[in-house]
Write an enzyme that holds these catalytic residues in place. Structure first.
Site, PDB file in Angstrom:
ATOM      1  CD  GLN A   1       2.513  -6.930   5.853  1.00 52.10           C
ATOM      2  OE1 GLN A   1       3.309  -7.523   6.567  1.00 52.10           O
ATOM      3  NE2 GLN A   1       2.005  -7.470   4.760  1.00 52.10           N
TER       4      GLN A   1
ATOM      5  CG  HIS B   1      -2.990 -14.562   4.696  1.00 55.25           C
ATOM      6  ND1 HIS B   1      -1.882 -14.469   3.889  1.00 55.25           N
ATOM      7  CD2 HIS B   1      -3.776 -13.528   4.353  1.00 55.25           C
ATOM      8  CE1 HIS B   1      -1.991 -13.428   3.095  1.00 55.25           C
ATOM      9  NE2 HIS B   1      -3.145 -12.836   3.361  1.00 55.25           N
TER      10      HIS B   1
ATOM     11  CB  CYS C   1      -0.937  -7.559  -3.327  1.00 53.53           C
ATOM     12  SG  CYS C   1      -1.620  -8.515  -1.957  1.00 53.53           S
TER      13      CYS C   1
END
Length: 379
Positions: free
Chosen positions: A179, A201, A325
């Site tokens: 992050q 991504h 997730c």
């Protein structure tokens, strides 16, 4: 209906410059990097150029970068790799209660293998206690793995202080920076980081590609058997197009980092102010000081988080109730419960993560929609 995307912590779009850099490696420059003829050498050269660009983003040597399939693979590789390579020294690992599942589940797997794991608590802002970290260290501690920034509430850990503590005891320090990379400045040399995970991504690159930084001199066992790619640490024919995309995305992230931070931080602060002024019973989760510039996470009292997401989706708004997730789990967020939220409040959360494409007008539409939907759901 216009789609307004506010879930950049889950994934980002692939920038046009990144896509254009990747395309030739699907059709024209498709040689296997391990082949000796010119087409293979072209692919190999592209990989090494991308390696330099990724290294430049975090200020390490290019030969300290290993390409993987994603951030989760990077986490698995280094945590298991360090654990197995150092088990003669000890079997104790320290991590935190708010890590990404790729770290938590890997540590839980190692516990079944006979390793001992300490899970540090965090305060209401999502930050670990450095004194608790020091107290947790034992003679057999071999690894400390603490995420740089949390994927749900954006809390940024005191990485340099953690690194100093690890070095005092000759313990390897790894940080999941999926992050953080591309969202805040990272200098692994200055910060004393031994190992770091990142993912394409999350910084406007493609999915299915990640990288692992491991400081020269640190030995770790390889995660996958097969060929001798990536200095014999990651078997399998390389994803050349993905690697090229990650390299370009890293290059652009480094160039535009300051303006990116300023843009998303302005939107985040404006959003937080509007929500706190206009929505009764809104609770900001996590602190505001040590927080990712584009992250805002609210809980709304007496509102079901999933119902809120579905209602927002009907208005073309993409947001999240937490980590992508962990979606599909009926349990409340382990991050929100770790910072002290009751289950009901944890289940009423909304994560908004701003990106380069968002505008102030988008935020106004989001706040207006939230006011409407929350009133409707509370009735």
């Amino acid at each position: 209906m216009k789609i307004r995307y506010f879930d950049n912590s889950a994934t980002t779009r692939v920038k046009e410059e990144v896509l254009q850099e990747m395309l030739p490696y699907f059709s024209e420059k498709y040689g296997n990097p391990s082949s000796l003829y010119s087409m293979g050498r072209i692919s190999k050269k592209a990989i090494e150029e991308a390696r330099k660009k990724v290294a430049g983003l975090i200020n390490c040597n290019p030969n300290e970068i290993y390409f993987t399939g994603c951030g989760s693979e990077s986490d698995n590789t280094i945590i298991k790799g360090i654990a197995y390579s150092r088990r003669k020294k000890g079997k104790h690992i320290i991590t935190s209660k708010i890590e990404h599942p790729a770290v938590l589940h890997t540590c839980q797997y190692l516990e079944k293998e006979g390793f001992d794991v300490t899970y540090l608590k965090v305060n209401k802002e999502g930050i670990i206690d450095l004194e608790e970290l020091r107290t947790a260290i034992r003679n057999d501690t071999i690894l400390i793995s603490i995420m740089f920034a949390n994927n749900e509430i954006g809390s940024i850990q005191p990485i340099e202080m953690i690194s100093k503590i690890a070095k005092m005891y000759n313990i390897v320090f790894h940080t999941d920076s999926v992050q953080a990379c591309g969202n805040i400045p990272i200098d692994v040399k200055k910060m004393g980081i031994d190992s770091l995970s990142l993912s394409g991504h999350k910084l406007y690159g493609p999915k299915g590609i990640g990288a692992l930084y491991v400081r020269n001199g640190i030995e770790f066992e390889k995660f996958m058997e097969g060929g001798h790619q990536e200095k014999n640490k990651r078997a399998g024919t390389e994803n050349v197009a993905g690697i090229v995309g990650l390299g370009k995305a890293s290059e652009l992230a480094k160039i535009h980092l300051k303006e990116h931070i300023q843009h998303v931080k302005e939107l985040r602060d404006y959003f937080i102010k509007q929500v706190e002024e206009k929505i009764e019973g809104a609770v900001l989760n996590g602190g505001i000081q040590n927080r990712l510039p584009g992250n805002a996470n609210f809980s709304f009292k007496n509102v079901d988080g999933e119902a809120l997401l579905l209602n927002l989706d009907a208005k073309g708004i993409c947001a999240s109730a937490g980590s992508a997730c962990t979606s599909g789990s009926s349990a409340p967020s382990h991050v929100l419960t770790a910072i002290g939220l009751e289950d009901d409040l944890a289940r009423s959360s909304l994560r908004v993560s701003f990106g380069e494409d968002n505008t102030k007008e988008d935020v106004d539409y989001l706040v207006e929609s939230l006011c409407e939907m929350i009133e409707k759901l509370r009735k």
